[in-house]
Design a protein around this motif. Structure first.
Motif, PDB file in Angstrom:
ATOM      1  N   ILE A   1     -26.896  -0.969  -6.687  1.00 48.35           N
ATOM      2  CA  ILE A   1     -27.303  -1.303  -8.053  1.00 48.35           C
ATOM      3  C   ILE A   1     -28.757  -1.747  -8.116  1.00 48.35           C
ATOM      4  O   ILE A   1     -29.189  -2.334  -9.106  1.00 48.35           O
TER       5      ILE A   1
ATOM      6  N   SER B   1     -26.609  -1.520 -17.818  1.00 51.85           N
ATOM      7  CA  SER B   1     -26.633  -0.309 -16.995  1.00 51.85           C
ATOM      8  C   SER B   1     -26.345   0.912 -17.848  1.00 51.85           C
ATOM      9  O   SER B   1     -25.865   0.811 -18.977  1.00 51.85           O
TER      10      SER B   1
ATOM     11  N   GLU C   1     -33.562   3.659 -13.705  1.00 52.57           N
ATOM     12  CA  GLU C   1     -32.401   4.394 -13.220  1.00 52.57           C
ATOM     13  C   GLU C   1     -32.804   5.494 -12.250  1.00 52.57           C
ATOM     14  O   GLU C   1     -33.712   6.283 -12.530  1.00 52.57           O
TER      15      GLU C   1
ATOM     16  N   ARG D   1     -20.987   4.617 -10.799  1.00 52.82           N
ATOM     17  CA  ARG D   1     -21.384   4.546  -9.385  1.00 52.82           C
ATOM     18  C   ARG D   1     -20.901   3.233  -8.756  1.00 52.82           C
ATOM     19  O   ARG D   1     -20.363   3.226  -7.652  1.00 52.82           O
TER      20      ARG D   1
ATOM     21  N   GLN E   1     -24.636   4.596 -13.831  1.00 49.64           N
ATOM     22  CA  GLN E   1     -24.799   3.466 -12.923  1.00 49.64           C
ATOM     23  C   GLN E   1     -23.519   2.642 -12.839  1.00 49.64           C
ATOM     24  O   GLN E   1     -23.125   2.197 -11.756  1.00 49.64           O
TER      25      GLN E   1
ATOM     26  N   HIS F   1     -28.981  10.374  -6.907  1.00 49.88           N
ATOM     27  CA  HIS F   1     -28.168   9.396  -6.186  1.00 49.88           C
ATOM     28  C   HIS F   1     -27.061  10.077  -5.394  1.00 49.88           C
ATOM     29  O   HIS F   1     -26.704   9.627  -4.299  1.00 49.88           O
TER      30      HIS F   1
ATOM     31  N   THR G   1     -30.556  -0.707 -11.328  1.00 48.11           N
ATOM     32  CA  THR G   1     -30.160  -1.442 -12.523  1.00 48.11           C
ATOM     33  C   THR G   1     -30.848  -2.802 -12.562  1.00 48.11           C
ATOM     34  O   THR G   1     -31.390  -3.216 -13.592  1.00 48.11           O
TER      35      THR G   1
END
Length: 444
Positions: A315, A263, A323, A270, A267, A329, A318
């Motif tokens: 996710i 990742s 991405e 997150r 990510q 996001h 990922t």
């Protein structure tokens, strides 16, 4: 561990992922007509640059068959269908290529003898979308790898729990939820995290020795396996040793190490954020259990917005090998879509696990139980009302996702929204077909 690229068991299933989630993006067509004329709305969400991150060798784009309304596509929807253009953007195209590349010839081993899939029975009246059976070769390989990881790498469970681990069918679960994963190793990212999350839930909160007493301390220490402790040199070795102290922490530590290798930093951060939300939800439920409190229905739904599946669909990029940029996001509209997806899928769990939970000692809170007690309804009436709550959440999720797709037709946004919709459908599929764990009440 470096990405090994495409597994020998790779199939053509990622190309079929276009058929999944179309019920969400198709709704964007209705909104797209207005989106082309509503420049300020679209401008609120800027288009991201093309990001090559995470695409393994040989990974193919996920095409999409999006229906076009009578009268032809609007300019906004032509953009969605056409996708980006320019150097390096062909892999993100959402339209079918005129001349698809010739598939690689792979020498796969003979497929193993697999039992017939358990069909299960969907809950009558539950709004859901059926999905095709997940690729059996991928299911078999993911199941083999996750069991080896659980036994050999993290010593997750004793021998007498083996049937329960197998009955969880996590390989089938994750393959159904992530059909666009470009390799087996990408699927393993989600699978390890799912197993680790369930180990924490079972061992700290519920079935296997869990208790609300002292839960906060256990969760805090486990969370440091995801969000590392930064302390002095004197105390750092003690913390590092603690990450091997029990099965949940070993699983969290190992699964997160694999995850951060695949990742981006945004990510990973997150995911840590959503796991903190999950742990806060665990603590709220534990506090109610300690005080024997039955919350109001709205309070229960607030708890379930945190104690829910949200870390899993968050996710999806990922696992898909790309991405969704952090600024997109973080948009409120995207956060609302993710919250609704998490809420709907978690109520699916409440409904399918209803009879399982009633059979356990003590009072186990779920939405039908809370509705029955707080709204003075029969068990059957409360269960059927919980089905309608789920259906309302699902329709709101699809409507909000379609509106966002029309307002911001960036390729990464469209692919992410499609991936979340696929996860929602795959989650229902797993609950419906997992007859080892779940059975329905006799309310129909």
């Amino acid at each position: 561990m470096p990405d090994p690229g495409l597994s020998p068991l790779q199939s053509s299933l990622p190309a079929a992922a276009a058929r999944f989630g179309a019920h969400v993006l198709a709704e964007a067509l209705a909104h797209g007509r207005g989106a082309a004329e509503d420049a300020p709305a679209a401008a609120a969400l800027p288009l991201p640059p093309t990001l090559p991150f995470g695409r393994g060798p040989g990974a193919e784009a996920v095409p999409a068959d999006v229906p076009v309304p009578d009268g032809g596509p609007t300019p906004a929807m032509e953009r969605i269908l056409r996708g980006p253009s320019g150097l390096g953007t062909v892999a993100l195209s959402l339209a079918r290529r005129a001349e698809p590349p010739a598939p690689r010839v792979l020498e796969a081993p003979e497929p193993p003898e697999l039992p017939e899939p358990a069909v299960g029975r969907p809950i009558p009246g539950l709004y859901h979308h059926p999905v095709p059976e997940p690729d059996p070769l991928r299911v078999e390989e993911v199941s083999r790898r996750i069991k080896a990881w659980a036994l050999d790498e993290v010593e997750l469970y004793p021998e007498d729990w083996e049937d329960q681990f197998d009955g969880f069918s996590v390989g089938r679960y994750m393959v159904a939820c992530h059909p666009d994963a470009p390799s087996i190793e990408h699927l393993m990212i989600a699978t390890r995290l799912m197993v680790a999350e369930n180990a924490v839930d079972d061992c700290y909160c519920e079935d296997h020795g869990g208790s609300p007493i002292g839960l906060g301390g256990r969760l805090l220490l486990a969370h440091t396996a995801l969000d590392h402790l930064h302390t002095t040199k004197e105390y750092h070795p003690q913390w590092e040793e603690s990450l091997h102290a029990d099965a949940p922490r070993r699983a969290y530590r190992s699964a997160m190490e694999y995850f951060v290798r695949q990742s981006t930093p945004s990510q990973a951060d997150r995911y840590r954020h959503d796991m903190a939300r999950l742990h806060m939800g665990y603590l709220a439920e534990a506090a109610w259990a300690q005080t024997d409190h039955v919350p109001e229905v709205w309070e229960y739904l607030a708890m379930r917005q945190f104690n829910n599946f949200r870390p899993c669909p968050t996710i999806t990029d990922t696992v898909g090998g790309y991405e969704l940029p952090a600024d997109l996001h973080a948009q409120p509209a995207m956060q609302r879509v993710l919250a609704l997806a998490g809420n709907a899928t978690t109520i699916v769990n409440d409904l399918y696990s209803y009879t399982k939970e009633l059979a356990t000692p003590g009072k186990h809170l779920n939405l039908p139980v809370v509705i029955a007690e707080r709204e003075d309804l029969s068990d059957r009436e409360a269960y059927l009302k919980a089905v309608e709550v789920h259906n309302d959440l699902m329709r709101d999720f699809e409507s909000e996702a379609a509106a966002l797709a029309a307002a911001c037709p960036a390729p990464s946004v469209l692919r992410f929204l499609r991936g979340v919709a696929v996860w929602v459908d795959g989650n229902h599929y797993w609950h419906q077909t997992n007859t080892y764990r779940y059975s329905l009440p006799d309310f129909w």
